[in-house]
Motif scaffolding. Structure first.
Motif, PDB file in Angstrom:
ATOM      1  N   PHE A 154      37.906  83.422  77.598  1.00 12.73           N
ATOM      2  CA  PHE A 154      38.760  84.564  77.328  1.00 12.73           C
ATOM      3  C   PHE A 154      39.620  84.337  76.089  1.00 12.73           C
ATOM      4  N   THR A 155      39.622  85.333  75.191  1.00 15.58           N
ATOM      5  CA  THR A 155      40.426  85.256  73.959  1.00 15.58           C
ATOM      6  C   THR A 155      41.184  86.550  73.698  1.00 15.58           C
ATOM      7  N   GLU A 156      41.251  87.428  74.682  1.00 12.91           N
ATOM      8  CA  GLU A 156      41.828  88.753  74.473  1.00 12.91           C
ATOM      9  C   GLU A 156      43.285  88.809  74.932  1.00 12.91           C
ATOM     10  N   SER A 157      43.863  89.998  74.915  1.00 13.79           N
ATOM     11  CA  SER A 157      45.259  90.210  75.259  1.00 13.79           C
ATOM     12  C   SER A 157      45.467  90.308  76.764  1.00 13.79           C
ATOM     13  N   TRP A 158      46.749  90.323  77.151  1.00 15.00           N
ATOM     14  CA  TRP A 158      47.077  90.501  78.563  1.00 15.00           C
ATOM     15  C   TRP A 158      46.567  91.844  79.080  1.00 15.00           C
ATOM     16  N   ASP A 159      46.626  92.893  78.268  1.00 13.63           N
ATOM     17  CA  ASP A 159      46.169  94.207  78.718  1.00 13.63           C
ATOM     18  C   ASP A 159      44.679  94.191  79.041  1.00 13.63           C
ATOM     19  N   VAL A 160      43.906  93.480  78.249  1.00 17.85           N
ATOM     20  CA  VAL A 160      42.463  93.372  78.520  1.00 17.85           C
ATOM     21  C   VAL A 160      42.236  92.572  79.803  1.00 17.85           C
ATOM     22  N   ALA A 161      42.975  91.485  79.967  1.00 12.70           N
ATOM     23  CA  ALA A 161      42.863  90.699  81.194  1.00 12.70           C
ATOM     24  C   ALA A 161      43.200  91.549  82.412  1.00 12.70           C
ATOM     25  N   GLY A 168      38.119  93.666  89.532  1.00 15.11           N
ATOM     26  CA  GLY A 168      37.757  92.552  90.401  1.00 15.11           C
ATOM     27  C   GLY A 168      37.246  91.336  89.679  1.00 15.11           C
ATOM     28  N   PHE A 169      37.484  91.257  88.363  1.00 15.24           N
ATOM     29  CA  PHE A 169      36.963  90.145  87.585  1.00 15.24           C
ATOM     30  C   PHE A 169      37.975  89.004  87.482  1.00 15.24           C
ATOM     31  N   TYR A 170      37.436  87.813  87.341  1.00 14.59           N
ATOM     32  CA  TYR A 170      38.226  86.621  87.084  1.00 14.59           C
ATOM     33  C   TYR A 170      38.329  86.415  85.571  1.00 14.59           C
ATOM     34  N   ILE A 171      39.269  85.584  85.154  1.00 18.09           N
ATOM     35  CA  ILE A 171      39.465  85.251  83.751  1.00 18.09           C
ATOM     36  C   ILE A 171      39.275  83.750  83.592  1.00 18.09           C
ATOM     37  N   SER A 172      38.407  83.342  82.665  1.00 18.58           N
ATOM     38  CA  SER A 172      38.110  81.924  82.475  1.00 18.58           C
ATOM     39  C   SER A 172      38.619  81.453  81.121  1.00 18.58           C
ATOM     40  N   ASP A 187      49.681  82.849  76.468  1.00 17.39           N
ATOM     41  CA  ASP A 187      50.482  83.841  77.181  1.00 17.39           C
ATOM     42  C   ASP A 187      49.746  84.363  78.413  1.00 17.39           C
ATOM     43  N   VAL A 188      48.469  84.693  78.249  1.00 15.35           N
ATOM     44  CA  VAL A 188      47.683  85.191  79.379  1.00 15.35           C
ATOM     45  C   VAL A 188      47.553  84.115  80.451  1.00 15.35           C
ATOM     46  N   ALA A 189      47.303  82.886  80.043  1.00 15.50           N
ATOM     47  CA  ALA A 189      47.157  81.788  81.003  1.00 15.50           C
ATOM     48  C   ALA A 189      48.442  81.556  81.787  1.00 15.50           C
ATOM     49  N   THR A 190      49.566  81.842  81.174  1.00 19.24           N
ATOM     50  CA  THR A 190      50.858  81.662  81.841  1.00 19.24           C
ATOM     51  C   THR A 190      51.139  82.780  82.837  1.00 19.24           C
ATOM     52  N   ARG A 191      50.723  83.995  82.505  1.00 21.09           N
ATOM     53  CA  ARG A 191      51.114  85.180  83.272  1.00 21.09           C
ATOM     54  C   ARG A 191      50.174  85.533  84.413  1.00 21.09           C
ATOM     55  N   MET A 192      48.912  85.171  84.321  1.00 19.75           N
ATOM     56  CA  MET A 192      47.944  85.720  85.267  1.00 19.75           C
ATOM     57  C   MET A 192      48.022  85.056  86.642  1.00 19.75           C
ATOM     58  N   PRO A 193      47.597  85.769  87.690  1.00 21.27           N
ATOM     59  CA  PRO A 193      47.583  85.195  89.034  1.00 21.27           C
ATOM     60  C   PRO A 193      46.669  83.972  89.102  1.00 21.27           C
ATOM     61  N   LEU A 194      47.132  82.949  89.770  1.00 23.64           N
ATOM     62  CA  LEU A 194      46.360  81.714  89.847  1.00 23.64           C
ATOM     63  C   LEU A 194      45.052  81.905  90.605  1.00 23.64           C
ATOM     64  N   ASP A 195      45.022  82.864  91.525  1.00 19.21           N
ATOM     65  CA  ASP A 195      43.810  83.060  92.316  1.00 19.21           C
ATOM     66  C   ASP A 195      42.743  83.869  91.594  1.00 19.21           C
ATOM     67  N   ALA A 225      42.567  72.313  82.109  1.00 20.65           N
ATOM     68  CA  ALA A 225      43.459  72.409  83.262  1.00 20.65           C
ATOM     69  C   ALA A 225      44.827  71.812  82.965  1.00 20.65           C
ATOM     70  N   GLN A 226      44.850  70.717  82.239  1.00 25.76           N
ATOM     71  CA  GLN A 226      46.126  70.066  81.913  1.00 25.76           C
ATOM     72  C   GLN A 226      47.008  70.963  81.062  1.00 25.76           C
ATOM     73  N   GLU A 227      46.436  71.654  80.095  1.00 27.51           N
ATOM     74  CA  GLU A 227      47.225  72.542  79.249  1.00 27.51           C
ATOM     75  C   GLU A 227      47.750  73.735  80.050  1.00 27.51           C
ATOM     76  N   ILE A 228      46.912  74.299  80.908  1.00 24.07           N
ATOM     77  CA  ILE A 228      47.365  75.425  81.729  1.00 24.07           C
ATOM     78  C   ILE A 228      48.474  74.980  82.673  1.00 24.07           C
ATOM     79  N   ALA A 229      48.339  73.800  83.236  1.00 24.09           N
ATOM     80  CA  ALA A 229      49.391  73.269  84.108  1.00 24.09           C
ATOM     81  C   ALA A 229      50.695  73.105  83.338  1.00 24.09           C
ATOM     82  N   ARG A 230      50.607  72.612  82.119  1.00 25.59           N
ATOM     83  CA  ARG A 230      51.808  72.439  81.292  1.00 25.59           C
ATOM     84  C   ARG A 230      52.465  73.783  81.006  1.00 25.59           C
TER      85      ARG A 230
END
Length: 256
Positions: A154-161, A168-172, A187-195, A225-230
């Motif tokens: 994923f390389t798009e904006s929060w609105d696209v996510a 019903g799609f996941y974001i990778s 920003d998207v990785a920080t904001r999106m639901p973990l599930d 995973a380490q960067e997203i956790a950070r």
């Protein structure tokens, strides 16, 4: 444990690593991988790897950058997806960066993949580049919410996510999230639901920091995973556990 939800270990540079590729995965706790198909012509090699490894699964599809070779319709894709190691349809989608002057055949191909996924009850693996609006539009028009899937690398904006998650799609997230200039993706990785999150390498491309510019491989997915956790201020174990559970929830035909 970690799962690389999208890689191309059938590509020659990674095939040449042989058993070392899988030994490196085991050493860092990467237990499973999904080898994504990019063409019908390459499918036998993809299937051979998945058949030989109980922890490797695969998908069947034709990448939007692939302009030569067989262009299968939904019936053909559905038939190919009956193989027990095929857990998804794709990699499919739209890429206007490389083929901005040829959108129509891409759109029709994408529609055929969505129809195949709906027919066989397996999720979609979606690639989109410079084509987010059309990608979401076609997903809505073709009822992609009936099969679900993942917006990979994923390389798009929060609105696209958000639009994809509404279907019903996941974001990778790939190694791009580790790049210093990837503010939008971070920003998207920080904001999106973990599930609704997956992690991937898209190897042999897009190696994460500290391997940026080098050959990528599934053993590097923990760095994603380490960067997203950070970014989220949580433990790496939390990201690993959630993304692994999400992988097996989405790709229900895959076994732990």
């Amino acid at each position: 444990m970690f799962v690389d939800s999208h890689c191309h270990i059938d590509f020659s540079d990674l095939v040449d690593l042989g058993d070392k590729l899988f030994a490196d995965m085991r050493e860092v706790g990467v237990t499973h991988a999904l080898c994504a198909g990019v063409s019908i012509e390459r499918l036998p090699g993809v299937l051979a790897i998945a058949e030989a490894r109980p922890n490797v699964f695969c998908s069947v599809g034709v990448h939007p950058e692939h302009t030569d070779g067989e262009d299968p319709d939904a019936v053909r894709l559905q038939a190919l997806a009956q193989h027990p190691k095929v857990v998804a349809i794709g990699e499919t989608g739209l890429d206007y960066y490389w083929h901005k002057d040829q959108p129509e055949w891409q759109r029709e191909r994408f529609r055929q993949h969505i129809r195949a996924a709906r027919a066989c009850g397996k999720p979609l693996i979606v690639h989109t580049r410079d084509a987010a609006d059309d990608t979401l539009r076609l997903m809505r028009e073709e009822g992609a919410d009936a099969c679900g899937g993942v917006m990979h690398c994923f390389t798009e904006s929060w609105d696209v996510a958000a639009g994809a998650m509404e279907l019903g799609f996941y974001i990778s997230f790939s190694g791009i999230v580790t790049f210093k200039n990837a503010a939008q993706i971070k920003d998207v990785a920080t904001r999106m639901p973990l599930d609704r999150m997956l992690i991937e390498t898209d190897s042999p491309y897009l190696a994460p920091v500290p391997y940026r510019g080098k050959l990528n491989q599934p053993a590097y997915v923990p760095h994603v995973a380490q960067e997203i956790a950070r970014l989220r201020g949580v433990s790496v174990d939390e990201i690993a556990s959630a993304t692994t559970d999400n992988f097996f929830r989405l790709f229900a035909a895959a076994s732990r």
